[in-house]
Design a protein around this motif. Structure first.
Motif, PDB file in Angstrom:
ATOM      1  N   VAL A 168      -0.585   0.031  -1.357  1.00 40.16           N
ATOM      2  CA  VAL A 168       0.122  -1.092  -1.978  1.00 40.16           C
ATOM      3  C   VAL A 168       0.468  -0.757  -3.427  1.00 40.16           C
ATOM      4  N   ILE A 169      -0.509  -0.215  -4.134  1.00 39.77           N
ATOM      5  CA  ILE A 169      -0.298   0.101  -5.557  1.00 39.77           C
ATOM      6  C   ILE A 169       0.775   1.170  -5.724  1.00 39.77           C
ATOM      7  N   ASN A 170       0.707   2.218  -4.889  1.00 39.21           N
ATOM      8  CA  ASN A 170       1.619   3.360  -5.035  1.00 39.21           C
ATOM      9  C   ASN A 170       2.900   3.217  -4.225  1.00 39.21           C
ATOM     10  N   ASN A 171       2.937   2.197  -3.358  1.00 39.12           N
ATOM     11  CA  ASN A 171       4.122   1.945  -2.533  1.00 39.12           C
ATOM     12  C   ASN A 171       4.562   3.209  -1.785  1.00 39.12           C
ATOM     13  N   ASN A 172       3.584   3.901  -1.211  1.00 40.78           N
ATOM     14  CA  ASN A 172       3.889   5.167  -0.537  1.00 40.78           C
ATOM     15  C   ASN A 172       3.676   5.115   0.981  1.00 40.78           C
ATOM     16  N   ARG A 173       3.434   3.915   1.509  1.00 39.83           N
ATOM     17  CA  ARG A 173       3.316   3.764   2.963  1.00 39.83           C
ATOM     18  C   ARG A 173       3.540   2.292   3.315  1.00 39.83           C
ATOM     19  N   TYR A 174       4.044   2.069   4.520  1.00 35.43           N
ATOM     20  CA  TYR A 174       4.343   0.689   4.922  1.00 35.43           C
ATOM     21  C   TYR A 174       3.069  -0.145   5.002  1.00 35.43           C
ATOM     22  N   VAL A 175       3.121  -1.319   4.363  1.00 33.13           N
ATOM     23  CA  VAL A 175       2.056  -2.313   4.466  1.00 33.13           C
ATOM     24  C   VAL A 175       2.735  -3.668   4.663  1.00 33.13           C
ATOM     25  N   SER A 176       2.236  -4.462   5.582  1.00 34.27           N
ATOM     26  CA  SER A 176       2.871  -5.750   5.879  1.00 34.27           C
ATOM     27  C   SER A 176       2.884  -6.644   4.633  1.00 34.27           C
ATOM     28  N   GLU A 177       3.840  -7.555   4.593  1.00 31.41           N
ATOM     29  CA  GLU A 177       3.977  -8.445   3.446  1.00 31.41           C
ATOM     30  C   GLU A 177       2.749  -9.321   3.260  1.00 31.41           C
ATOM     31  N   ASN A 178       2.146  -9.729   4.370  1.00 34.22           N
ATOM     32  CA  ASN A 178       0.950 -10.575   4.298  1.00 34.22           C
ATOM     33  C   ASN A 178      -0.200  -9.833   3.617  1.00 34.22           C
ATOM     34  N   VAL A 179      -0.393  -8.557   4.020  1.00 36.72           N
ATOM     35  CA  VAL A 179      -1.474  -7.754   3.428  1.00 36.72           C
ATOM     36  C   VAL A 179      -1.159  -7.463   1.958  1.00 36.72           C
ATOM     37  N   LYS A 180       0.096  -7.150   1.657  1.00 35.50           N
ATOM     38  CA  LYS A 180       0.485  -6.899   0.262  1.00 35.50           C
ATOM     39  C   LYS A 180       0.139  -8.104  -0.618  1.00 35.50           C
ATOM     40  N   LYS A 181       0.456  -9.297  -0.091  1.00 40.31           N
ATOM     41  CA  LYS A 181       0.193 -10.496  -0.874  1.00 40.31           C
ATOM     42  C   LYS A 181      -1.293 -10.656  -1.153  1.00 40.31           C
ATOM     43  N   ARG A 182      -2.138 -10.395  -0.133  1.00 40.51           N
ATOM     44  CA  ARG A 182      -3.594 -10.508  -0.322  1.00 40.51           C
ATOM     45  C   ARG A 182      -4.101  -9.501  -1.336  1.00 40.51           C
TER      46      ARG A 182
END
Length: 333
Positions: A21-35
């Motif tokens: 999430v921090i490095n934005n180098n792999r797909y992470v769902s929007e829900n997980v990003k928000k958490r």
């Protein structure tokens, strides 16, 4: 201080997910990003630049050694270097050597211990330091700006001072002057020796004699130009024109003439070298030899970044071309 593990625990995810999430180098769902981002905000978490640099073996920092001087030439080059670093996503760590060999060696050791990605050296201390420090850090990419102080192969960027000195002196000769003096820098500096050699070459090619006392060895500083000009004025036959080895000494020469009730160029014409920022604002504006300081900073960073990406490539020697800038400090004879 919160850690990545604390963020992961609060968000209910793994530390690797937090990293993604921090490095934005792999797909992470929007829900997980928000958490994850909510946990980061709640814990006031700041990623560790040191930890990241150790992981990727890159600090995104450049080290630079420079000599202190009243001459603004150095600060103008540093400004160009810093701007180029910023544009390329790097930070610059600047160390002032204060013209001291011991301090230079210690500063270099400090920069290398901080794991800078590359090193720029722009300082003119002599005698030249040994390469012991660099041998302990054999893989550090390095670019020398002006001269090579170590017994190793490095990329070098230098001014064609021989050509510049010749251009400056030839300009005075073409203006009709024959009694031309030279205030040169310290002769343990390559640039000073080459500018003096250019002066001598132009005088010889034009068949113009250099009287005794017309070559003054100074220090590249304002005060040196002032005292040198005073020496020239005490000669039985003072010069009609002076080539100063840099703009700082040319400004000192202006002051000496002012103190003696003389003026530029009515009494003595002066040409400088470097084209520092204040040169166009002198009275009269200083005719000088331009060194591309911003371009020098950009070229130094580009060369260093290329060396970092291509460590096995052959070392390069890049020579900048000096250019004459005509203003108002040289009269027509």
């Amino acid at each position: 201080m919160a850690t990545m593990k604390d963020v992961a625990r609060l968000a209910g995810v793994s530390t690797s997910t937090v990293s993604h999430v921090i490095n934005n180098n792999r797909y992470v769902s929007e829900n997980v990003k928000k958490r994850v981002n909510t946990a980061i905000d709640e814990l006031n978490y700041a990623p560790s630049a040191l930890a990241r640099s150790l992981k990727i073996k890159q600090t995104k920092t450049i080290g630079m050694l420079v000599t202190t001087s009243d001459n603004s030439f150095y600060s103008e080059v540093v400004r160009g270097v810093e701007r180029s670093c910023y544009e390329r996503g790097y930070s610059l760590i600047l160390c002032n050597t204060e013209g001291n060999i011991t301090r230079m060696a210690r500063s270099m050791e400090t920069l290398l211990q901080k794991r800078v990605d590359g090193l720029l050296i722009m300082c003119s201390e002599t005698p030249r330091p040994s390469g012991d420090v660099l041998r302990r850090y054999p893989l550090i990419p390095m670019v020398i700006m002006d001269w090579a102080p170590f017994d190793s192969n490095n990329d070098i960027i230098k001014d064609n001072s021989l050509k510049g000195g010749e251009i400056a002196t030839r300009y005075l000769i073409d203006k009709g002057f024959r009694k031309i003096a030279c205030i040169t820098g310290p002769q343990d500096k390559t640039s000073a020796r080459q500018r003096l050699a250019g002066y001598r070459k132009a005088m010889h090619n034009a068949g113009v004699d250099i009287p005794a006392g017309y070559e003054i060895y100074s220090d590249f500083e304002f005060a040196g130009g002032l005292s040198s000009m005073k020496q020239l004025l005490q000669l039985p036959v003072p010069p009609e024109a002076v080539f100063a080895g840099n703009d700082a000494m040319a400004i000192g020469a202006y002051q000496a003439l002012y103190q003696m009730g003389l003026s530029v160029p009515a009494d003595i014409s002066i040409i400088g070298y470097d084209d520092i920022a204040i040169a166009p604002y002198l009275l009269p504006p200083l005719t000088t030899i331009h060194q591309p300081k911003d371009e020098l900073g950009k070229l130094a960073i580009d060369t260093l970044l290329y060396r970092m990406d291509n460590p096995e490539s052959e070392p390069k020697e890049l020579v900048l071309t000096p250019k004459l800038v005509e203003r108002g400090s040289v009269a027509n004879r």
